[in-house]
Design a protein around this motif. Structure first.
Motif, short mmCIF file in Angstrom:
data_model
loop_
_atom_site.label_atom_id
_atom_site.label_comp_id
_atom_site.label_asym_id
_atom_site.label_seq_id
_atom_site.Cartn_x
_atom_site.Cartn_y
_atom_site.Cartn_z
N THR A 45 -6.78 51.78 9.13
CA THR A 45 -6.64 52.65 10.29
C THR A 45 -7.02 54.09 9.94
O THR A 45 -7.71 54.77 10.71
CB THR A 45 -5.20 52.61 10.82
OG1 THR A 45 -4.86 51.24 11.11
CG2 THR A 45 -5.04 53.44 12.07
N TYR A 46 -6.63 54.54 8.77
CA TYR A 46 -7.00 55.88 8.31
C TYR A 46 -8.51 56.02 8.19
O TYR A 46 -9.09 57.02 8.62
CB TYR A 46 -6.31 56.16 6.98
CG TYR A 46 -6.70 57.48 6.36
CD1 TYR A 46 -6.19 58.67 6.84
CD2 TYR A 46 -7.59 57.53 5.29
CE1 TYR A 46 -6.54 59.88 6.27
CE2 TYR A 46 -7.96 58.73 4.72
CZ TYR A 46 -7.44 59.90 5.21
OH TYR A 46 -7.80 61.09 4.66
N TYR B 80 -11.99 47.29 14.89
CA TYR B 80 -11.64 45.87 14.95
C TYR B 80 -11.04 45.39 13.64
O TYR B 80 -10.14 44.56 13.64
CB TYR B 80 -12.86 45.03 15.30
CG TYR B 80 -13.38 45.25 16.70
CD1 TYR B 80 -12.51 45.47 17.77
CD2 TYR B 80 -14.73 45.23 16.97
CE1 TYR B 80 -12.98 45.68 19.05
CE2 TYR B 80 -15.22 45.43 18.25
CZ TYR B 80 -14.33 45.65 19.29
OH TYR B 80 -14.79 45.86 20.55
N ALA B 81 -11.53 45.91 12.52
CA ALA B 81 -10.96 45.54 11.22
C ALA B 81 -9.51 46.01 11.11
O ALA B 81 -8.64 45.28 10.63
CB ALA B 81 -11.80 46.12 10.09
N GLY C 79 1.28 46.24 5.28
CA GLY C 79 1.44 47.58 5.84
C GLY C 79 0.49 48.61 5.26
O GLY C 79 -0.21 49.30 6.00
N PRO C 80 0.43 48.73 3.94
CA PRO C 80 -0.49 49.70 3.36
C PRO C 80 -1.97 49.37 3.62
O PRO C 80 -2.78 50.28 3.82
CB PRO C 80 -0.19 49.63 1.86
CG PRO C 80 1.19 49.14 1.78
CD PRO C 80 1.36 48.21 2.94
N VAL C 81 -2.30 48.10 3.64
CA VAL C 81 -3.69 47.71 3.94
C VAL C 81 -4.04 48.12 5.37
O VAL C 81 -5.11 48.68 5.62
CB VAL C 81 -3.88 46.19 3.73
CG1 VAL C 81 -5.25 45.75 4.21
CG2 VAL C 81 -3.68 45.82 2.28
N ALA D 10 -2.82 40.42 11.87
CA ALA D 10 -2.53 39.44 10.83
C ALA D 10 -1.22 39.77 10.12
O ALA D 10 -0.42 38.88 9.82
CB ALA D 10 -3.67 39.39 9.82
N THR D 11 -0.99 41.05 9.86
CA THR D 11 0.26 41.45 9.21
C THR D 11 1.46 41.10 10.07
O THR D 11 2.44 40.53 9.58
CB THR D 11 0.24 42.97 8.92
OG1 THR D 11 -0.85 43.25 8.05
CG2 THR D 11 1.53 43.41 8.29
#
Length: 62
Positions: A48-49, A16-17, A41-43, A24-25
């Motif tokens: 996701t990683y 969910y995070a 994008g990196p966040v 949000a992005t």
């Protein structure tokens, strides 16, 4: 390692995070400026990683 309900709940919360960060992005990108994808994008990729790594560590399937 044994899967428990807490493990599944933690994996869901991490998912969910990651989904919230992606939403949000994209929302800010469309509403304000496409340059915000440089920050978001990196966040999103990192969250996701982390979610995929947690699921792989505990052997959870989709």
């Amino acid at each position: 390692m044994r899967r428990t309900e807490l493990t599944k709940k933690t994996a869901a919360n991490k998912g969910y995070a990651a989904l919230g960060a992606a939403s949000a992005t994209l929302l800010l990108c469309f509403l304000l400026s496409w340059w915000l994808i440089i920050i978001g994008g990196p966040v999103t990729a990192y969250l996701t990683y982390q979610w995929f790594q947690y699921r792989a560590k505990w052997g959870l399937r989709f």
